[in-house]
Motif scaffolding. Structure first.
Motif, mmCIF file in Angstrom:
data_model
loop_
_atom_site.group_PDB
_atom_site.id
_atom_site.type_symbol
_atom_site.label_atom_id
_atom_site.label_comp_id
_atom_site.label_asym_id
_atom_site.label_seq_id
_atom_site.Cartn_x
_atom_site.Cartn_y
_atom_site.Cartn_z
ATOM 1 N N LEU A 226 0.829 -1.207 0.000
ATOM 2 C CA LEU A 226 0.000 0.000 0.000
ATOM 3 C C LEU A 226 0.862 1.255 0.000
ATOM 4 O O LEU A 226 0.590 2.216 -0.728
ATOM 5 C CB LEU A 226 -0.927 -0.006 1.222
ATOM 6 C CG LEU A 226 -2.168 -0.897 1.151
ATOM 7 C CD1 LEU A 226 -2.836 -0.987 2.514
ATOM 8 C CD2 LEU A 226 -3.156 -0.373 0.104
ATOM 9 N N ASN A 231 -1.277 -1.504 -5.619
ATOM 10 C CA ASN A 231 -2.611 -1.854 -5.115
ATOM 11 C C ASN A 231 -3.008 -3.306 -5.376
ATOM 12 O O ASN A 231 -3.662 -3.937 -4.532
ATOM 13 C CB ASN A 231 -3.657 -0.913 -5.712
ATOM 14 C CG ASN A 231 -3.565 0.475 -5.117
ATOM 15 O OD1 ASN A 231 -2.821 0.706 -4.164
ATOM 16 N ND2 ASN A 231 -4.297 1.424 -5.681
ATOM 17 N N GLU A 249 -10.688 -2.357 9.757
ATOM 18 C CA GLU A 249 -10.003 -1.340 8.944
ATOM 19 C C GLU A 249 -9.399 -1.981 7.693
ATOM 20 O O GLU A 249 -9.519 -1.444 6.589
ATOM 21 C CB GLU A 249 -8.906 -0.663 9.768
ATOM 22 C CG GLU A 249 -8.178 0.448 9.017
ATOM 23 C CD GLU A 249 -7.088 1.097 9.854
ATOM 24 O OE1 GLU A 249 -6.298 1.877 9.272
ATOM 25 O OE2 GLU A 249 -7.015 0.826 11.065
ATOM 26 N N ILE A 253 -10.314 -1.380 3.642
ATOM 27 C CA ILE A 253 -9.307 -1.046 2.625
ATOM 28 C C ILE A 253 -9.389 -2.025 1.466
ATOM 29 O O ILE A 253 -9.335 -1.641 0.295
ATOM 30 C CB ILE A 253 -7.886 -1.044 3.234
ATOM 31 C CG1 ILE A 253 -7.748 0.084 4.254
ATOM 32 C CG2 ILE A 253 -6.826 -0.896 2.141
ATOM 33 C CD1 ILE A 253 -6.471 0.027 5.073
ATOM 34 N N GLN A 256 -12.322 -1.276 -0.672
ATOM 35 C CA GLN A 256 -12.061 -0.085 -1.487
ATOM 36 C C GLN A 256 -11.171 -0.434 -2.683
ATOM 37 O O GLN A 256 -11.437 -0.008 -3.813
ATOM 38 C CB GLN A 256 -11.382 0.990 -0.636
ATOM 39 C CG GLN A 256 -11.094 2.283 -1.388
ATOM 40 C CD GLN A 256 -10.370 3.307 -0.518
ATOM 41 O OE1 GLN A 256 -10.223 3.121 0.681
ATOM 42 N NE2 GLN A 256 -9.891 4.368 -1.130
#
Length: 265
Positions: A226, A231, A249, A253, A256
């Motif tokens: 990251l 990605n 969390e 991520i 996303q």
């Protein structure tokens, strides 16, 4: 060979496999030398785990012939034909080429279960946690332990292992069936509690949850990717990490990154 296995033509598949194995064993290639070690890893994380645990001094290189898969299929066919010693031999050869494969390792471990060498089955299963980086593989480790403790009539420990298995593969029918068997066989067994699970883990030498090293490495590599803006690689490691944890969390991520990838396609 795969087609014949799929069709259920085991004898024909075995003859084809036997010919292939004979051919490659007569003309070995990609043997380790002073500078390099050759393997047939299927995934990047397999190689990372192998290097972390074994710290090889030589360069790791890929063998372009899929030896691990060839020997695995042959060992599997021998297992189906109930030729256990030979099956074990070829599955061990498969592990030489991919020592980080849970698929191969579980089949190898299964040969000890089939020959009722339950203590070796137990010890090898405990060792396999360090390479179990998919949820279904962690679940399989715990199911193996559950089977072992049922055989030993340690029903509370067995139930604890099977419940741990269901945390990673909630709809697994084998684990559910074993729990039902325990309830029928020993209805008054000590129901597992978090405290008992910790006690059993320490007493018998297996982890309470997925291997901490596996979780830590997948998390660290996802973070690094990251930070470097990689990605796709980050998503690969996050998928592993999120499969073994409940890190909200990290899950956000990953979701996303998945949305971004879908939009780009």
């Amino acid at each position: 060979i795969r087609f014949n296995v799929f069709e259920g033509n085991i004898e024909k598949a075995f003859k084809l496999s036997e010919a292939l194995v004979s051919k490659i064993e007569k003309a070995p290639m990609f043997e380790n030398d002073i500078a390099s070690e050759y393997y047939s890893f299927n995934e990047l994380f397999q190689e990372i785990l192998y290097v972390y645990y074994n710290k090889p001094k030589r360069d790791i290189r890929a063998a372009t012939i899929p030896y691990a898969e060839i020997f695995y299929i042959h060992g599997n066919l021998l297992f189906e034909l109930k030729r256990l010693p030979e099956a074990r031999e070829y599955l061990k050869k498969a592990l030489r080429w991919n020592p980080a494969s849970c698929k191969i390792a579980f089949e190898y471990i299964e040969t000890f279960k089939a020959s009722k060498d339950y203590d070796e089955f137990f010890e090898l299963t405990k060792e396999q946690f360090k390479y179990a980086y998919r949820r279904e593989d962690v679940a399989r480790c715990y199911r193996n332990l559950g089977f072992y403790f049922v055989e030993k009539e340690e029903y509370s420990v067995a139930a604890g292992c099977l419940l741990s298995s269901l945390l990673y593969e909630a709809d697994n029918k084998m684990a559910q069936s074993e729990l039902y068997y325990i309830q029928e066989k020993a209805p008054n067994y000590d129901k597992p509690t978090p405290e008992l699970l910790d006690k059993y883990s320490e007493q018998y030498g297996y982890p309470v949850r997925a291997c901490e090293t596996v979780v830590g490495l997948s998390g660290a590599y996802s973070k690094k990717a990251l930070e470097e803006g990689e990605n796709d690689i980050a998503a690969y490691f996050l998928e592993i990490y999120c499969g073994l944890t409940e890190d909200e969390e990290a899950i956000a991520i990953l979701e996303q990154l998945t949305r971004q990838s879908d939009m780009e396609e």
